[in-house]
Design an enzyme around this catalytic site. Structure first.
Site, short mmCIF file in Angstrom:
data_model
loop_
_atom_site.label_atom_id
_atom_site.label_comp_id
_atom_site.label_asym_id
_atom_site.label_seq_id
_atom_site.Cartn_x
_atom_site.Cartn_y
_atom_site.Cartn_z
N ASP A 231 -2.05 -6.47 -10.52
CA ASP A 231 -1.01 -5.11 -9.46
C ASP A 231 -1.42 -4.13 -9.00
O ASP A 231 -2.03 -3.26 -10.02
CB ASP A 231 0.40 -4.64 -10.18
CG ASP A 231 1.44 -5.58 -10.99
OD1 ASP A 231 1.57 -7.78 -10.79
OD2 ASP A 231 2.44 -5.83 -12.21
N ASP B 84 -7.23 -6.15 -13.38
CA ASP B 84 -5.67 -5.83 -13.58
C ASP B 84 -5.34 -6.91 -12.42
O ASP B 84 -5.96 -6.88 -11.19
CB ASP B 84 -5.69 -4.78 -13.50
CG ASP B 84 -4.45 -3.69 -13.39
OD1 ASP B 84 -3.57 -4.33 -14.37
OD2 ASP B 84 -3.52 -3.34 -12.96
#
Length: 183
Positions: free
Chosen positions: A11, A9
């Protein structure tokens, strides 16, 4: 043979997260230890990809070219550290758009699998800071790791069962995960 692939992922895992979205290149603040961790994984023969929900595009907070500038900066930093990100997949849709790519659905991860020419994601890792990252990884057949950076601590507070779920590995940050994986 299982893929030697780590899907991250963005952020909260690679860069600082914000409840107000990362809307500009100035707000894109990578964790130095995450950049180094990506480089180490890459140097050790792991393929590294990024799967990120970016509904700020659908919400009108920023444009695709701004997102691409952030991803170019991320690539530059990883390259300068001696590593490589092999693929970046993002979902520009909002939660109500009914797409198949927005995590927790596995669409982004399946796109990564297809774009990298893999038959399966079995043996791959999905590393995230939210339940939806773990759910997407699970749905795509990946092993899952949760980092405590970004929204990771909040995710653990909301879902304490993750601390006893033997399918999910917990790490302080991406560097901690890389240390463990490369051990």
């Amino acid at each position: 043979m299982p893929a030697k692939l780590v899907i991250l992922d963005r952020d909260g895992v690679i860069n600082q997260d914000s409840d107000d979205y990362i809307k500009s290149l100035d707000e894109f603040l990578p964790y130095p230890q995450a950049i180094e961790a990506i480089a180490r994984l890459s140097q050790a023969g792991w393929t590294v990809a990024v799967a990120t929900n970016q509904s700020g595009i659908a919400r009108g907070y920023f444009e695709v070219d701004t997102l691409e500038a952030m991803h170019a900066k991320m690539q530059e930093l990883v390259n300068a550290a001696g590593g490589k990100i092999d693929h970046v997949a993002y979902c520009p849709h909002g939660p109500e758009d009914g797409c198949s790519c927005r995590k927790p659905l596995p669409g982004l991860l399946e796109d990564i699998r297809d774009d990298l020419g893999l038959d399966t994601l079995e043996g791959s890792w999905m590393v995230g800071d939210s339940l939806r990252d773990l759910q997407a990884g699970d749905a795509a057949g990946c092993q899952s790791a949760l980092v405590r950076t970004g929204k990771g601590r909040r995710t653990l507070e909301k879902h304490p069962e993750l601390t006893i779920d033997s399918k999910v590995r917990l790490f302080d940050d991406l560097a901690d995960f890389a240390d463990w994986l490369l051990e």
